[in-house]
Write an enzyme that holds these catalytic residues in place. Structure first.
Site, PDB file in Angstrom:
ATOM      1  N   HIS A   1      -3.770  16.402 -39.107  1.00  0.00           N
ATOM      2  CA  HIS A   1      -4.741  16.454 -40.201  1.00  0.00           C
ATOM      3  C   HIS A   1      -5.477  17.789 -40.269  1.00  0.00           C
ATOM      4  O   HIS A   1      -6.367  17.961 -41.102  1.00  0.00           O
ATOM      5  CB  HIS A   1      -5.782  15.343 -40.049  1.00  0.00           C
ATOM      6  CG  HIS A   1      -5.266  13.989 -40.455  1.00  0.00           C
ATOM      7  ND1 HIS A   1      -5.158  12.937 -39.577  1.00  0.00           N
ATOM      8  CD2 HIS A   1      -4.815  13.525 -41.648  1.00  0.00           C
ATOM      9  CE1 HIS A   1      -4.672  11.883 -40.218  1.00  0.00           C
ATOM     10  NE2 HIS A   1      -4.452  12.210 -41.464  1.00  0.00           N
TER      11      HIS A   1
ATOM     12  N   ARG B   1      -5.566   1.359 -46.809  1.00  0.00           N
ATOM     13  CA  ARG B   1      -6.485   2.181 -47.601  1.00  0.00           C
ATOM     14  C   ARG B   1      -5.660   2.901 -48.652  1.00  0.00           C
ATOM     15  O   ARG B   1      -4.426   2.914 -48.588  1.00  0.00           O
ATOM     16  CB  ARG B   1      -7.220   3.186 -46.722  1.00  0.00           C
ATOM     17  CG  ARG B   1      -6.338   4.306 -46.207  1.00  0.00           C
ATOM     18  CD  ARG B   1      -7.084   5.235 -45.270  1.00  0.00           C
ATOM     19  NE  ARG B   1      -8.021   6.104 -45.958  1.00  0.00           N
ATOM     20  CZ  ARG B   1      -7.732   7.346 -46.361  1.00  0.00           C
ATOM     21  NH1 ARG B   1      -6.534   7.855 -46.155  1.00  0.00           N
ATOM     22  NH2 ARG B   1      -8.632   8.095 -46.958  1.00  0.00           N
TER      23      ARG B   1
ATOM     24  N   ASN C   1      -5.026   6.621 -50.812  1.00  0.00           N
ATOM     25  CA  ASN C   1      -5.283   8.054 -50.892  1.00  0.00           C
ATOM     26  C   ASN C   1      -4.626   8.518 -52.189  1.00  0.00           C
ATOM     27  O   ASN C   1      -3.831   7.790 -52.783  1.00  0.00           O
ATOM     28  CB  ASN C   1      -4.687   8.763 -49.675  1.00  0.00           C
ATOM     29  CG  ASN C   1      -5.242  10.165 -49.506  1.00  0.00           C
ATOM     30  OD1 ASN C   1      -6.198  10.552 -50.185  1.00  0.00           O
ATOM     31  ND2 ASN C   1      -4.644  10.924 -48.605  1.00  0.00           N
TER      32      ASN C   1
ATOM     33  N   GLU D   1      -1.267   6.876 -52.945  1.00  0.00           N
ATOM     34  CA  GLU D   1      -0.616   6.395 -51.728  1.00  0.00           C
ATOM     35  C   GLU D   1      -1.308   5.133 -51.241  1.00  0.00           C
ATOM     36  O   GLU D   1      -2.518   5.142 -50.999  1.00  0.00           O
ATOM     37  CB  GLU D   1      -0.728   7.431 -50.610  1.00  0.00           C
ATOM     38  CG  GLU D   1       0.044   8.690 -50.848  1.00  0.00           C
ATOM     39  CD  GLU D   1      -0.211   9.749 -49.772  1.00  0.00           C
ATOM     40  OE1 GLU D   1       0.426  10.808 -49.850  1.00  0.00           O
ATOM     41  OE2 GLU D   1      -1.053   9.519 -48.868  1.00  0.00           O
TER      42      GLU D   1
END
Lengths: 355, 332, 200
Positions: free
Chosen positions: A193, A223, A225, A265
């Site tokens: 990252h 989650r 993105n 995503e």
């Protein structure tokens, strides 16, 4: 329901399109009129009927075409799928997770018959019917991770867990948002990252890692993105950036509505039982701007989010140059009226566009 | 059971997912250690797991709900049954005594999904296990896992005497050339210096046993130049009894008294306040709790907080740590 | 002076330290050019270290060889280049036992490649000590053709394999022992800014 699989392409003539059903169930990622990084995790234990959250691995109308595109990417560049030697057990874990999930969630499309270690897998949409021995690599045409992810939409990062960190030690990455598996394989959570701006300073990754390390068997998380892509191009890899980068300059005020795509995503996280690894599927959903603004609330909101996004993020997500043109298009769908909280389009209650 | 708090999108689990089980067999291995086997109440198969994983067993002992973590000793690929081995601890707070004295075949209990805080480093060219006494338990499942995947391993197992050598027969019969057993009462001891000298590059060392043994092995490895990343240990702390103390939970607006034989975490749970946990042994970090106010001395016993965090008294791990003093207010 | 203070950067960029003598069964030291100075410093700080030490040195035109030899290590080898020394390094690692201490010093390219060999032999990367000395040139991988260009000092630069114009990122891969180089004019072919020296 029966899924009609599209005959479509994600390259050259870009015949990709979303049906009305696909637009209705698109995972719009903004729950309010602005965006900043957050860990935004929730449990991945189903969701509203027919939503992309309902099943463990969503199969939609793009399935067959996406798998065809993946096979082409791998034929050109086998380095997009790699597994360090110690990750084979995690590959078997992943194969089992996907086969069991898909055969239970889509019994009309996938079947798994197990007699001890002798397994029989039927994938009807792709015309696959294979007998193999579980945990015996010699009985499959590819390694277990490659075999099953050639048959599953989305990219897959398989993360080894050790020393209080996660290590990207295997993956199938052909629909990535501009990062290279071949380069990042072997890195830990903070290292892969590293190029992301702002989030490190905010402590986002420390919190996210702590959360991921404690994900337990039977309790997956998810989650969203997002980023932007010109043309419905799945393979936005750094490897081929010198070929696709130029497409970003092909956007004009006239074609922007059909060419500019929001790329969302759905990231999910599952603990893998035998290896104690974590699998991190990254499922990509594409939608054109003209299809987004067909939902009044999404049109209003996307304009505000893009307008107010910090410059570092617009640069990192690769659309800083095209932002003025995007805003020009989106402003036509923003009348300044309030939007309701949450990601759903709320078509019954949201006021019609006043422009 | 697990009520998510309002205003939070993150799943707040107070432990791993639970499975309802029936005690299906109780096998006395020797005068100290008993093996308990479980079957699922719903007739389904158990999940597979990785060697070294533990399960938290919930026991209703009268008014007290006990939750104790135990390493799984069954074969990770075996789906019909889960097994644990429990050493009777007469000095402890009662979890092991409850199992030894009260648990019966047919009893229903709840156990957690497997959680692994002591997993194999699968990069290892060779796995070198050192066990002391009941510390053998995580290695039993790890050895079965490595046996299945053709792993390279070696076990050195120290027991007090022949009678107390849990699983010695099984191990030495099945894996004669990989297992060496040492009996303290016969004057046998692991020649650690010699053992650590000459192991091939890429070897990983795992030690599980009493605290003194862990410290001895870790120090010897460091002295012999072994990198920290190649040395792994597991010491499960059981919460120790201590003097009762009073706590105020600021968020919940509750006052409570932690009894002599219960942990702070158990006392919080007793009041119906859900607090996260995974290992209940000071290792996983899940139950980390912020201290709002304190006047007194912390008795930190966990492996999680850094020394400076322990010193400044702003955090506590309620699963194993205690407090002695006038005031303790927690952000819970 | 052979020491350079690297500016702060992203989390994937390696951070180098100062070599410290650790207890161990044997000691393997691999250095190139000014990296020799770090070994000399180390030897001075710790008496008797050389009795079990094996030094592999690539001078790259420097004349530290004599001073290193004078330390009287158990084994000393001087090679004309890293590729020439590679099979020897692999042979030493293949036979090594736990407790081996590994010390790397010199350029980023040398340290990265030698660290990679130790990792392949089964050592965790955190077990390997590094100290940067000398040139700040980088070993770059072209993300497009995968070719490695050694000793890159100008940014942007041209890939010696495929000819693309590449810019230098701080993103670093231990497995490749290289930084990432990405096409700079993909969105505007031919528009390449003038090259400047790294860290200038």
């Amino acid at each position: 329901m029966t899924i009609q699989f599209n005959d479509e392409t994600f390259r050259d003539d870009y015949s990709f399109k979303n049906s009305q059903r696909a637009i209705d169930r698109f995972p719009f990622p903004f729950h309010e009129d602005s965006y900043m990084y957050s860990v935004n995790m929730e449990q991945h234990q189903g969701g509203p009927s027919d939503s992309i959250y309902e099943k463990r691995f969503d199969v939609d109308e793009h399935y067959v075409a996406e798998m065809r595109d993946r096979a082409m990417v791998l034929a050109d560049d086998p380095l997009r799928c790699q597994s360090l030697p110690h990750m084979t057990l995690a590959g078997w874990d992943l194969l089992e997770l996907i086969m069991v999930s898909k055969s239970e969630d889509y019994p009309a499309l996938f079947e798994l018959h197990r007699d001890g270690d002798n397994w029989h897998w039927i994938n009807k949409p792709l015309g696959i019917d294979d007998h193999f021995v579980f945990m015996d690599e010699t009985t499959l045409p590819y390694g277990p991770m490659e075999y099953i992810t050639r048959q599953t939409q989305g990219d897959f990062c398989v993360l080894d867990q050790r020393d209080e960190n996660l290590w990207m030690d295997a993956g199938m990455i052909t629909t990535q948002a501009d990062w290279s598996l071949d380069f990042d394989i072997g890195m830990n959570f903070f290292e892969w990252h590293a190029p992301v701006p702002l989030a490190h300073e905010k402590g986002i990754f420390i919190r996210a890692l702590k959360f991921l390390l404690s994900i337990q068997q039977g309790a997956p998380a998810r989650r969203l993105n997002w980023t932007m892509t010109v043309n419905p191009l799945l393979d936005t890899s750094p490897e081929n950036y010198h070929k696709w980068g130029i497409q970003k300059t092909s956007v004009t005020p006239k074609n922007l509505g059909s060419k500019q795509h929001l790329r969302v995503e759905l990231q999910t996280f599952f603990r893998l039982p035998r290896s104690n690894a974590l699998v991190f599927p990254i499922r990509c959903y594409l939608i054109s701007f003209q299809d987004i603004v067909s939902k009044v609330k999404w049109g209003r909101r996307l304009h505000r989010v893009i307008r107010d996004l910090p410059e570092e993020l617009a640069t990192y997500k690769g659309f800083i140059d095209n932002r003025p043109m995007m805003l020009e298009f989106l402003s036509k769908y923003d009348d300044g009226l309030e939007t309701s909280f949450g990601v759903w389009p709320e078509e019954g209650t949201e006021p019609p566009l006043q422009k | 059971m697990n009520v998510p708090p309002p205003n939070s999108t993150a799943p707040k689990s107070t432990g791993a997912k639970k499975i309802a089980v029936t005690v299906s067999a109780i096998v006395r291995l020797n005068s100290l250690v008993t093996r308990f086997e479980f079957k699922r109440c719903d007739g389904e198969l158990f999940p597979t797991f990785s060697g070294g994983a533990h399960t938290v067993v919930e026991m209703q002992d009268g008014d007290i709900k006990r939750r104790n973590p135990y390493s799984l000793v069954s074969d990770p690929a075996e789906r019909e049954m889960f097994a644990i081995s429990v050493r009777r601890d007469d000095e402890g707070r009662g979890g092991s005594l409850y199992l030894h004295e009260k648990a019966q075949v047919g009893d229903q209990m709840r156990i957690s999904f497997p959680v692994n805080l002591f997993s194999l480093d699968l990069r290892a060219r060779k796995h070198l296990f050192i066990a002391g006494g009941i510390g053998i338990t995580p290695f039993i499942a790890q050895i079965k896992q490595l046996d299945r995947t053709h792993g390279n391993w070696e076990l050195h197992y120290a027991c007090r005497n022949v009678e107390l050598g849990s699983y010695v027969d099984e191990l030495t019969t099945k894996y004669a050339h990989c297992v060496k057993v040492y009996y303290d009462e016969n004057g046998q001891a692991i020649d650690l210096k010699r053992l650590l000298d000459g192991q091939p590059i890429g070897t990983h060392l795992y030690v599980c046993g009493p605290k003194g043994m862990i410290n001895w092995v870790c120090k010897a490895a460091t002295d012999a130049g072994w990198p920290d990343a190649h040395v792994h240990n597991e010491e499960f702390l059981a919460p120790k009894p201590g003097r009762p103390f009073a706590v105020r939970l600021a968020k919940s607006g509750l006052n409570l008294e932690v009894g002599e034989h219960e942990s702070l975490l158990e006392a919080i749970e007793r009041l119906g306040v859900e607090a996260p946990y995974l290992c209940r042994g000071g290792a996983c970090g899940q139950c980390e709790t912020n201290v709002v106010e304190s006047e007194g001395t912390f008795v930190h016993r966990d492996h999680w907080l850094e020394d400076d965090e322990k010193a400044c008294g702003t955090k506590i791990m309620p699963c194993v740590s205690r407090f002695e003093g006038k005031t303790l207010v927690l952000d819970r | 002076m052979s020491k350079f203070q690297f500016p702060e950067s992203i989390r994937s960029r390696p951070v180098y330290g100062t070599l410290q003598a650790h207890p161990g069964k044997s000691h393997l030291m691999i250095a190139d050019s000014e990296g020799a100075e770090a070994i000399l410093d180390l030897a001075q700080r710790k008496n008797g270290l050389m009795v079990n030490s094996h030094i592999i040195f690539i001078p790259k035109g420097t004349d530290f060889g004599k001073s290193l030899q004078a330390l009287n290590p158990a084994q000393y080898y001087e090679g004309p280049s890293y590729p020439a020394a590679l099979t020897r390094i692999q042979r030493v690692l293949a036979d090594a036992a736990m407790g081996l201490q590994i010390y790397l010093s010199g350029t980023e390219g040398l340290m990265g490649q030698a660290q990679n060999e130790a990792m392949k032999a089964g050592y965790d990367h955190t077990a390997i000590q590094t100290e940067h000395r000398g040139s700040v040139a980088r070993r770059m991988q072209c993300v497009h053709c995968k070719g490695i260009t050694e000793d890159v000092i100008m940014d942007p630069f041209q890939c010696i394999h495929c000819g693309l114009n590449l810019f230098v990122r701080d993103h670093y891969s231990r497995r490749l022992a290289a930084y990432q180089a990405v096409c700079i004019d993909a969105e505007d072919p031919g528009n390449v800014p003038p090259s400047v020296e790294l860290y200038s």
